[in-house]
Design a protein around this motif. Sequence first.
Motif, PDB file in Angstrom:
ATOM      1  N   GLY A   1       0.811  -1.210   0.000  1.00 51.34           N
ATOM      2  CA  GLY A   1       0.000   0.000   0.000  1.00 51.34           C
ATOM      3  C   GLY A   1       0.843   1.256   0.000  1.00 51.34           C
ATOM      4  N   ALA A   2       0.399   2.233   0.753  1.00 51.75           N
ATOM      5  CA  ALA A   2       1.043   3.550   0.808  1.00 51.75           C
ATOM      6  C   ALA A   2       2.423   3.473   1.451  1.00 51.75           C
ATOM      7  N   MET A   3       3.235   4.467   1.143  1.00 51.98           N
ATOM      8  CA  MET A   3       4.560   4.562   1.740  1.00 51.98           C
ATOM      9  C   MET A   3       4.422   4.891   3.222  1.00 51.98           C
ATOM     10  N   GLN A   4       5.196   4.146   4.035  1.00 53.29           N
ATOM     11  CA  GLN A   4       5.163   4.329   5.482  1.00 53.29           C
ATOM     12  C   GLN A   4       6.491   3.920   6.073  1.00 53.29           C
ATOM     13  N   ARG A   5       6.740   4.369   7.287  1.00 55.71           N
ATOM     14  CA  ARG A   5       7.890   3.918   8.046  1.00 55.71           C
ATOM     15  C   ARG A   5       7.530   2.566   8.643  1.00 55.71           C
ATOM     16  N   GLY A   6       8.472   1.607   8.573  1.00 50.62           N
ATOM     17  CA  GLY A   6       8.158   0.303   9.116  1.00 50.62           C
ATOM     18  C   GLY A   6       9.325  -0.660   9.117  1.00 50.62           C
ATOM     19  N   LEU A   7       9.036  -1.871   9.546  1.00 54.75           N
ATOM     20  CA  LEU A   7      10.016  -2.956   9.634  1.00 54.75           C
ATOM     21  C   LEU A   7      10.003  -3.717   8.307  1.00 54.75           C
ATOM     22  N   PRO A   8      11.154  -3.852   7.640  1.00 55.74           N
ATOM     23  CA  PRO A   8      11.190  -4.540   6.343  1.00 55.74           C
ATOM     24  C   PRO A   8      10.649  -5.966   6.424  1.00 55.74           C
ATOM     25  N   THR A   9       9.903  -6.344   5.411  1.00 52.17           N
ATOM     26  CA  THR A   9       9.355  -7.695   5.341  1.00 52.17           C
ATOM     27  C   THR A   9       9.492  -8.225   3.918  1.00 52.17           C
ATOM     28  N   ALA A  10       9.073  -9.468   3.720  1.00 50.04           N
ATOM     29  CA  ALA A  10       9.155 -10.139   2.421  1.00 50.04           C
ATOM     30  C   ALA A  10      10.596 -10.104   1.914  1.00 50.04           C
ATOM     31  N   PHE A  11      10.807  -9.723   0.650  1.00 45.36           N
ATOM     32  CA  PHE A  11      12.157  -9.769   0.072  1.00 45.36           C
ATOM     33  C   PHE A  11      13.108  -8.733   0.670  1.00 45.36           C
TER      34      PHE A  11
ATOM     35  N   ALA B   1       6.039   2.586  13.939  1.00 46.76           N
ATOM     36  CA  ALA B   1       6.542   3.936  14.184  1.00 46.76           C
ATOM     37  C   ALA B   1       7.996   3.960  14.646  1.00 46.76           C
ATOM     38  N   HIS B   2       8.481   2.909  15.309  1.00 44.72           N
ATOM     39  CA  HIS B   2       9.833   2.897  15.854  1.00 44.72           C
ATOM     40  C   HIS B   2      10.885   2.444  14.840  1.00 44.72           C
ATOM     41  N   ALA B   3      10.464   2.089  13.640  1.00 43.75           N
ATOM     42  CA  ALA B   3      11.399   1.606  12.620  1.00 43.75           C
ATOM     43  C   ALA B   3      12.003   2.780  11.855  1.00 43.75           C
ATOM     44  N   LYS B   4      13.097   2.510  11.138  1.00 48.21           N
ATOM     45  CA  LYS B   4      13.799   3.557  10.407  1.00 48.21           C
ATOM     46  C   LYS B   4      13.587   3.482   8.902  1.00 48.21           C
ATOM     47  N   GLU B   5      13.191   2.325   8.388  1.00 46.93           N
ATOM     48  CA  GLU B   5      13.051   2.120   6.941  1.00 46.93           C
ATOM     49  C   GLU B   5      11.736   2.707   6.435  1.00 46.93           C
ATOM     50  N   MET B   6      11.764   3.132   5.166  1.00 48.57           N
ATOM     51  CA  MET B   6      10.552   3.590   4.493  1.00 48.57           C
ATOM     52  C   MET B   6      10.242   2.616   3.366  1.00 48.57           C
ATOM     53  N   GLY B   7       8.965   2.294   3.204  1.00 49.25           N
ATOM     54  CA  GLY B   7       8.574   1.400   2.136  1.00 49.25           C
ATOM     55  C   GLY B   7       7.070   1.330   2.002  1.00 49.25           C
ATOM     56  N   GLN B   8       6.646   0.467   1.087  1.00 47.66           N
ATOM     57  CA  GLN B   8       5.210   0.270   0.889  1.00 47.66           C
ATOM     58  C   GLN B   8       4.680  -0.582   2.034  1.00 47.66           C
ATOM     59  N   SER B   9       3.613  -0.129   2.651  1.00 46.94           N
ATOM     60  CA  SER B   9       3.067  -0.838   3.805  1.00 46.94           C
ATOM     61  C   SER B   9       2.367  -2.128   3.389  1.00 46.94           C
ATOM     62  N   VAL B  10       2.551  -3.144   4.219  1.00 47.72           N
ATOM     63  CA  VAL B  10       1.871  -4.428   4.071  1.00 47.72           C
ATOM     64  C   VAL B  10       1.280  -4.745   5.434  1.00 47.72           C
ATOM     65  N   ASP B  11      -0.006  -5.031   5.476  1.00 47.09           N
ATOM     66  CA  ASP B  11      -0.621  -5.385   6.748  1.00 47.09           C
ATOM     67  C   ASP B  11      -0.029  -6.695   7.249  1.00 47.09           C
ATOM     68  N   PRO B  12       0.480  -6.711   8.495  1.00 53.93           N
ATOM     69  CA  PRO B  12       1.002  -7.957   9.052  1.00 53.93           C
ATOM     70  C   PRO B  12      -0.139  -8.921   9.373  1.00 53.93           C
ATOM     71  N   LEU B  13       0.205 -10.172   9.619  1.00 53.33           N
ATOM     72  CA  LEU B  13      -0.810 -11.168   9.964  1.00 53.33           C
ATOM     73  C   LEU B  13      -1.549 -10.808  11.244  1.00 53.33           C
ATOM     74  N   PHE B  14      -0.879 -10.101  12.151  1.00 55.67           N
ATOM     75  CA  PHE B  14      -1.492  -9.644  13.397  1.00 55.67           C
ATOM     76  C   PHE B  14      -0.841  -8.327  13.770  1.00 55.67           C
ATOM     77  N   LYS B  15      -1.573  -7.453  14.429  1.00 63.43           N
ATOM     78  CA  LYS B  15      -1.103  -6.093  14.698  1.00 63.43           C
ATOM     79  C   LYS B  15       0.187  -6.022  15.514  1.00 63.43           C
ATOM     80  N   SER B  16       0.480  -7.029  16.332  1.00 56.98           N
ATOM     81  CA  SER B  16       1.671  -6.993  17.185  1.00 56.98           C
ATOM     82  C   SER B  16       2.908  -7.604  16.525  1.00 56.98           C
ATOM     83  N   VAL B  17       2.820  -7.994  15.262  1.00 64.75           N
ATOM     84  CA  VAL B  17       3.939  -8.643  14.571  1.00 64.75           C
ATOM     85  C   VAL B  17       5.229  -7.815  14.604  1.00 64.75           C
ATOM     86  N   PRO B  18       5.217  -6.520  14.266  1.00 69.58           N
ATOM     87  CA  PRO B  18       6.491  -5.786  14.262  1.00 69.58           C
ATOM     88  C   PRO B  18       7.200  -5.798  15.621  1.00 69.58           C
TER      89      PRO B  18
END
Length: 149
Positions: free
Chosen positions: A61-71, A93-110
């Motif tokens: 989805g939209a660009m957001q700050r987050g924890l890298p996932t997938a590839f 919010a505590h991550a440093k990377e910027m990327g396209q957001s992907v909803d995690p399997l559960f909200k507490s995943v990061p």
Amino acid sequence: MRGLEAALGISKTEIGASLKRSIAAGLAIKDRKTDRPKPSRRHLREFIVHGVKFVFPAKPGAMQRGLPTAFAAPVLRESLHSAGNLICVWPYAHAKEMGQSVDPLFKSVPEACEKDRRLYAYLALIDAIRVGNQRESKLAADLLAQRLG
């Protein structure tokens, strides 16, 4: 269950319900000696590889700050090289990377993945299956099979 609750950020009630569903679906079985649930590795791997993208679909989805996932996660970063500059992230919010957001399997995943690198690797591989193309999904499925045994 208290240990899982603390490590994953999921309530004991949700964990209990999940275990019941997993046993009913054949993704987990009760150990004969201890009566505790344990994963059915073969069925779990089969579900992740062939079913998770249909049950838990994900689209970047939209660009957001987050924890890298997938590839973009450490487990796949060296094995796959994206053609573009955009990476997939779990919003955090505590991550440093910027990327396209992907909803995690559960909200507490990061938060849980920041505490547990092994969990992070498994969930990033699952996300590669959820959002990846055929080549990415196959590589992630192969790595997951190696890890699950």
